[in-house]
Motif scaffolding. Sequence first.
Motif, PDB file in Angstrom:
ATOM      1  N   ARG A  64       0.737  -1.185   0.006  1.00 43.73           N
ATOM      2  CA  ARG A  64      -0.026  -0.016  -0.098  1.00 43.73           C
ATOM      3  C   ARG A  64       0.863   1.141  -0.036  1.00 43.73           C
ATOM      4  O   ARG A  64       0.594   2.211   0.663  1.00 43.73           O
ATOM      5  N   ARG A 122      -7.443   9.089  -4.845  1.00 41.89           N
ATOM      6  CA  ARG A 122      -8.245   8.000  -4.700  1.00 41.89           C
ATOM      7  C   ARG A 122      -7.584   6.737  -5.139  1.00 41.89           C
ATOM      8  O   ARG A 122      -8.170   5.590  -4.638  1.00 41.89           O
ATOM      9  N   THR A 124      -4.662   5.834  -5.305  1.00 44.20           N
ATOM     10  CA  THR A 124      -3.751   5.552  -4.457  1.00 44.20           C
ATOM     11  C   THR A 124      -2.274   5.479  -5.332  1.00 44.20           C
ATOM     12  O   THR A 124      -1.621   4.377  -5.128  1.00 44.20           O
ATOM     13  N   ARG A 147      -8.646  15.868   4.198  1.00 45.81           N
ATOM     14  CA  ARG A 147      -8.786  14.477   3.616  1.00 45.81           C
ATOM     15  C   ARG A 147      -7.600  13.705   4.230  1.00 45.81           C
ATOM     16  O   ARG A 147      -7.418  12.471   3.998  1.00 45.81           O
ATOM     17  N   ARG A 148      -6.761  14.247   5.145  1.00 46.29           N
ATOM     18  CA  ARG A 148      -5.760  13.631   5.875  1.00 46.29           C
ATOM     19  C   ARG A 148      -4.660  12.893   4.874  1.00 46.29           C
ATOM     20  O   ARG A 148      -4.378  12.050   5.093  1.00 46.29           O
TER      21      ARG A 148
ATOM     22  N   THR B   2     -16.588  12.919   0.973  1.00 40.05           N
ATOM     23  CA  THR B   2     -15.654  11.796   0.836  1.00 40.05           C
ATOM     24  C   THR B   2     -15.137  11.173   2.215  1.00 40.05           C
ATOM     25  O   THR B   2     -14.974  12.155   2.987  1.00 40.05           O
ATOM     26  N   PRO B   3     -14.934  10.068   2.358  1.00 35.65           N
ATOM     27  CA  PRO B   3     -14.452   9.525   3.813  1.00 35.65           C
ATOM     28  C   PRO B   3     -13.321  10.005   4.076  1.00 35.65           C
ATOM     29  O   PRO B   3     -12.341  10.037   3.252  1.00 35.65           O
ATOM     30  N   SER B   5      -9.730   9.615   5.634  1.00 38.74           N
ATOM     31  CA  SER B   5      -8.230   8.664   6.028  1.00 38.74           C
ATOM     32  C   SER B   5      -9.008   7.087   6.124  1.00 38.74           C
ATOM     33  O   SER B   5      -8.192   6.410   6.814  1.00 38.74           O
ATOM     34  N   THR B   6     -10.345   6.753   5.590  1.00 34.77           N
ATOM     35  CA  THR B   6     -10.331   5.278   5.880  1.00 34.77           C
ATOM     36  C   THR B   6      -9.868   4.647   4.710  1.00 34.77           C
ATOM     37  O   THR B   6      -9.194   5.264   3.530  1.00 34.77           O
ATOM     38  N   THR B   7      -9.816   3.514   4.629  1.00 38.34           N
ATOM     39  CA  THR B   7      -9.340   2.539   3.445  1.00 38.34           C
ATOM     40  C   THR B   7     -10.091   2.926   2.200  1.00 38.34           C
ATOM     41  O   THR B   7     -11.373   2.781   2.505  1.00 38.34           O
ATOM     42  N   ASP B  13     -16.420  -3.509  -3.080  1.00 39.02           N
ATOM     43  CA  ASP B  13     -17.444  -2.622  -2.384  1.00 39.02           C
ATOM     44  C   ASP B  13     -18.693  -2.276  -3.356  1.00 39.02           C
ATOM     45  O   ASP B  13     -19.553  -2.129  -3.007  1.00 39.02           O
TER      46      ASP B  13
END
Lengths: 339, 339
Positions: A64, A122, A124, A147-148, B2-3, B5-7, B13
């Motif tokens: 990741r 998004r 990654t 968005r961290r 938008t979420p 810092s989650t995966t 999904d």
Amino acid sequence: MTPLSTTPPTLADVAELAGVSRQTVSNAVNNPDLLRSDTLARVQDAIEALGYSPNRAARNLRTRASHLIGMRIGPAQEGTANATMDRFVHSLVETSREAGYHVLLFAGSGEDPLAGYDDLLRSTAVDAFVVTDTYLGNPQAVWLEQRRAPFVAFGRPWDHPDARHPWVDVDGAAGTDLATTHLLDRGHQRIAWIGWRKDSRIGEDRRAGWSRALHARGLPTTGLASRVEDTVASGREASAVLLDEAQPTAFVCASDTLAMGVLHTFRDRGITAGREMSVVGFDDSQVAQVVPFGLTSVRQPLEDVAVEIVKALEGLLAHPPTIATSALLVPTLALRGSS
Amino acid sequence: MTPLSTTPPTLADVAELAGVSRQTVSNAVNNPDLLRSDTLARVQDAIEALGYSPNRAARNLRTRASHLIGMRIGPAQEGTANATMDRFVHSLVETSREAGYHVLLFAGSGEDPLAGYDDLLRSTAVDAFVVTDTYLGNPQAVWLEQRRAPFVAFGRPWDHPDARHPWVDVDGAAGTDLATTHLLDRGHQRIAWIGWRKDSRIGEDRRAGWSRALHARGLPTTGLASRVEDTVASGREASAVLLDEAQPTAFVCASDTLAMGVLHTFRDRGITAGREMSVVGFDDSQVAQVVPFGLTSVRQPLEDVAVEIVKALEGLLAHPPTIATSALLVPTLALRGSS
DNA sequence: GGGATCGTCTTGATCGATCCAATGAGACCA
DNA sequence: TGGTCTCATTGGATCGATCAAGACGATCCC
């Protein structure tokens, strides 16, 4: 020696040749200390023999992480002497390499400057960003923080003093202070300022260095400052007006572009730039370097900026992340014939 | 929205939310025509709702393509007016984006210029390269060809006429011909050349345009040419010598750097650049644009170069690959006060 | 001597997408 | 009615690496 156009060797190939398991090969690459020295040597021989190099995509998927740093590149500014980006990009690429990162460039897609960031984030595709244009009060920094997303800014968060992201910047005031003090030491008393409009935080910062240096010697600044757009023409006009109305013997400018405008005025009036009538620019662009007799200019330590930025990035991306450190670097003065 | 810092959401999904299989989601992204319009809409809604974007690493692993184009970036050349790279890099990034590619920069690791290429190639980190420095008779092109690595060169394969890789270049001779003819049309008869040393293929190419234009009007070139290093000082010396020995009324230079040297000499001798005594540079650098009165200069169509390069890259990377097409583009002349 | 510990290496599962072959539903024709 | 064909969709295997856990022998200590 190296095979032509066949599928590149994989971990499994190396493992088979060396007579060990895949994991052992992986360890040989990533954690050599875990292996007994003789097996390590055997695996390394196999790696060498096959010309093996880990497949980036597979590694990225599993870990990741892409080991890529994204950086948005704006359109080249024509008609100005802004050479900052060129030098900085190279420094960043070089420094990133030493830290095991590559630099991914992406374009700002016109209307929506966030689109590029969002996309890369998004999917990654990159581990972090370097954000270079924080001065316009633009939304990138805030948005990325929300968005961290890991990123380091080249430029202080002027409008968001409570920002928590790491940043690296060059002390513009220190630079113009340096320039002004240099002129004062050369005997100048009336030193004019040509800078940007008031809404530019960077411009005001640089202006502050000029006035600070003059005030430190008890000299007035009244009537000696001008704020215009960052074009050669503006610098030319502003310097002409200042010469008529304030009789300065030297100019400190917020950019090399403006300084070129001053040289233009000098030329109009048969003045030769030098000890008597001086000009100092900002950025140490190619223009400053090649113009006849040279333009003295404040030089940003972009190599150091890159080093600090990469250092901060490594901190952000470490496990666990270390605390954000920010740095304010001091520019130097490149002395040339114009002062 | 938008979420945070989650995966990031995955294909699975989206599939679950839309009530379809993973493959259907994949098709919705890559081959929308295969889906019935109502399911397509349903899947797209789910994608939108989750903010899904395909994981680059996973896709790269499976498709054996990274959609990255590697480009080596050399150190910024200080003290010269070479602004080509900056403009070109931006054009390339922008054009690549439209074709679905990103640009990966890597540094030439000093001693071994091939190391960077080799590394990226073996780790399948990039799909192709853009090679920009083919002029030095450097080994990159030959080496990449041997490895059957896809790449497009910016620059003709001067020393390897039988090279089979696609390339894009700018017709330097056409540029200097343009410049020289422009000066001839302005009434000049004795037009000097200041170029690079004889071992530079690019330099000889540009020189050819100058002599071609003069010969076309039946004018001699003898004694009017000088070949020096690409520095301001060299241009200054060469122009001084030429002025004394050949009495030219105009100079055509192989670079803006050299042209700045000519302007320097003019300044030394109280000559003003303009209609009477003219100078033309090459590259249309920032220097040419901001120097007082402006330096007329040959401008390379770098935007078009980028377009052609990306076109060639798309051909190389297509399935099946199309035949390599090469292009030689014609520069334009940016007219300014120096001519 | 037996159990815990360490060093070294191996096995199976997994990351998230796409490839491939196969399935089911429906249309069409004889 | 049954067979063929197309269209839309699905399930399982796969890309090449790393992670997590376990196996194995040697060492150590009480």
